[in-house]
Design an enzyme around this catalytic site. Structure first.
Site, PDB file in Angstrom:
ATOM      1  N   ASP A  62     -24.068 -33.828 -20.857  1.00 47.54           N
ATOM      2  CA  ASP A  62     -24.159 -32.629 -21.944  1.00 47.54           C
ATOM      3  C   ASP A  62     -22.427 -32.337 -22.027  1.00 47.54           C
ATOM      4  O   ASP A  62     -21.598 -32.602 -21.479  1.00 47.54           O
ATOM      5  CB  ASP A  62     -24.291 -31.196 -20.240  1.00 47.54           C
ATOM      6  CG  ASP A  62     -23.562 -29.946 -20.564  1.00 47.54           C
ATOM      7  OD1 ASP A  62     -24.137 -29.485 -21.960  1.00 47.54           O
ATOM      8  OD2 ASP A  62     -22.861 -29.047 -19.936  1.00 47.54           O
ATOM      9  N   ASP A  64     -20.356 -28.875 -23.530  1.00 47.48           N
ATOM     10  CA  ASP A  64     -19.455 -27.723 -22.729  1.00 47.48           C
ATOM     11  C   ASP A  64     -19.835 -27.170 -21.336  1.00 47.48           C
ATOM     12  O   ASP A  64     -20.851 -27.478 -20.611  1.00 47.48           O
ATOM     13  CB  ASP A  64     -20.206 -26.311 -23.420  1.00 47.48           C
ATOM     14  CG  ASP A  64     -19.856 -26.590 -24.925  1.00 47.48           C
ATOM     15  OD1 ASP A  64     -21.144 -26.963 -25.331  1.00 47.48           O
ATOM     16  OD2 ASP A  64     -18.694 -26.121 -25.322  1.00 47.48           O
ATOM     17  N   ASP A 227     -23.886 -28.859 -16.682  1.00 47.82           N
ATOM     18  CA  ASP A 227     -22.837 -27.512 -15.889  1.00 47.82           C
ATOM     19  C   ASP A 227     -23.745 -26.131 -15.627  1.00 47.82           C
ATOM     20  O   ASP A 227     -23.739 -25.327 -14.425  1.00 47.82           O
ATOM     21  CB  ASP A 227     -21.851 -27.322 -16.385  1.00 47.82           C
ATOM     22  CG  ASP A 227     -21.920 -26.530 -17.889  1.00 47.82           C
ATOM     23  OD1 ASP A 227     -21.556 -25.470 -18.519  1.00 47.82           O
ATOM     24  OD2 ASP A 227     -22.521 -27.395 -18.361  1.00 47.82           O
TER      25      ASP A 227
HETATM   26  O1  LIG Z   1     -24.968 -27.587 -23.650  1.00 45.83           O
HETATM   27  P1  LIG Z   1     -24.161 -27.739 -23.715  1.00 45.83           P
HETATM   28  O2  LIG Z   1     -23.131 -28.508 -24.046  1.00 45.83           O
HETATM   29  O3  LIG Z   1     -23.689 -26.554 -22.228  1.00 45.83           O
HETATM   30  O4  LIG Z   1     -23.210 -25.733 -24.710  1.00 45.83           O
HETATM   31  C1  LIG Z   1     -24.319 -24.634 -24.262  1.00 45.83           C
HETATM   32  C2  LIG Z   1     -23.349 -23.987 -25.662  1.00 45.83           C
HETATM   33  O5  LIG Z   1     -23.775 -23.053 -26.448  1.00 45.83           O
HETATM   34  C3  LIG Z   1     -23.019 -22.815 -25.309  1.00 45.83           C
HETATM   35  O6  LIG Z   1     -23.152 -22.393 -23.616  1.00 45.83           O
HETATM   36 MG   LIG Z   2     -23.182 -27.265 -20.307  1.00 48.79          MG
END
Ligand SMILES: O=P(O)(O)OC[C@@H](O)CO
Ligand SMILES: [Mg+2]
Length: 283
Positions: A62, A64, A227
């Protein structure tokens, strides 16, 4: 009702079969997030040697909140917007939004805060865009992210990225880390045509798995790092193993579904999953 009945039958099965039956459901139409893996079951996988020793061959990251410290930007912008309505942003709402596709997270935001009559999900996205566009280029790596990516790449373990972020945001967030992200075999983004639904749907992880060389790869040979609760559920819905590195402010009740919980990627021990050990002795 059927989900309750199945969950009841599962609870009657001996632990070993329960684990198996949960993975058998991976191709089922059921949203596996309704079947939180009970702690004793997760422990069972490690205690009875059911942990995937030597069976993890591919890794999906992942982005973010896991590789990049970007969730704080979303929080800051959402707090600014909510302050205008004399409302506060809290982690119970954050937990429902993080990891989701932008429009899906926006709908949760305006509805759960009760401001949908004054601000539509679409207008919320437009309003937050300007603020986020100045923040994203300053994105820093999370502790341990570079070390783990470089290690797995150097050892020839196929790695890729699966993020809910759309391409324009992905480019802004990674513009200072291009060389590191170039080590990924491929990147699947939130606006990819194959990703019909955002996390917790398994779409993005199934699409990511399909793009590795030598696919199809058995999902039980794939380890996901996440996360967010939505991301952890998406990985389990895809039949994969998942290591969760949650923000310490996230309520621990969201930890139940993950196969392993870490405080930081620096705490990850590759040999727990049959992956090549680090050579450095990270303090
Ligand atoms: O899938 P990720 O990389 O966590 O991104 C989610 C993003 O849209 C922020 O919450
Ligand atoms: Mg994330």
């Amino acid at each position: 009702m059927l989900g309750v009945l199945i969950r009841h039958c599962c609870s009657l099965l001996p632990v070993k079969q329960q684990t198996k039956s949960i993975f058998d459901f991976k191709s089922s139409p059921f949203d596996l997030s309704q079947f939180p893996i009970r702690p004793n079951l997760r422990r069972a996988r490690f205690e009875f040697g059911m942990a995937p020793k030597g069976s993890i061959t591919h890794v999906i990251f992942d982005m973010d909140g896991l590789l990049l410290d970007t969730e704080k930007f979303y929080t800051e912008v959402q707090e600014i917007i909510l302050a205008r309505y004399n409302k506060t942003f809290d982690w119970s709402l954050k937990a429902k939004m993080m990891g989701k596709k932008a429009i899906e997270a926006a709908r949760v935001f305006v509805e759960e805060t009760g401001i949908s009559d004054s601000l539509s999900a679409e207008d919320f996205l437009v309003e937050r865009e300007e603020m986020l566009r100045t923040m994203f280029p300053t994105s820093e790596l999370m502790p341990g992210a570079s070390r783990l990516i470089r290690h797995l790449h150097a050892k020839g373990v196929p790695i890729c990225l699966a993020t809910g972020s759309h391409r324009r945001h992905f480019e802004l967030k990674t513009q200072r880390h291009g060389e590191l992200f170039s080590l990924m075999h491929h990147v699947v983004l939130g606006d990819d045509p194959e990703v019909k639904q955002g996390k917790p749907s398994p779409d993005i992880f199934l699409a990511a798995a399909k793009r590795f060389e030598g696919s199809p790869i058995d999902p039980r040979n794939i380890l996901v790092f996440e996360d967010a609760p939505s991301g952890v559920n998406a990985a389990k819905n895809a039949g994969m193993y998942v290591v969760m590195v949650p923000d310490p402010r996230l309520d621990s009740s969201f930890h139940e579904t993950a196969d392993q919980i870490l405080g930081s990627l620096l705490d990850f021990n590759p040999t727990d999953w049959g992956l090549p050990p680090f050579e450095d002795k990270q303090s």
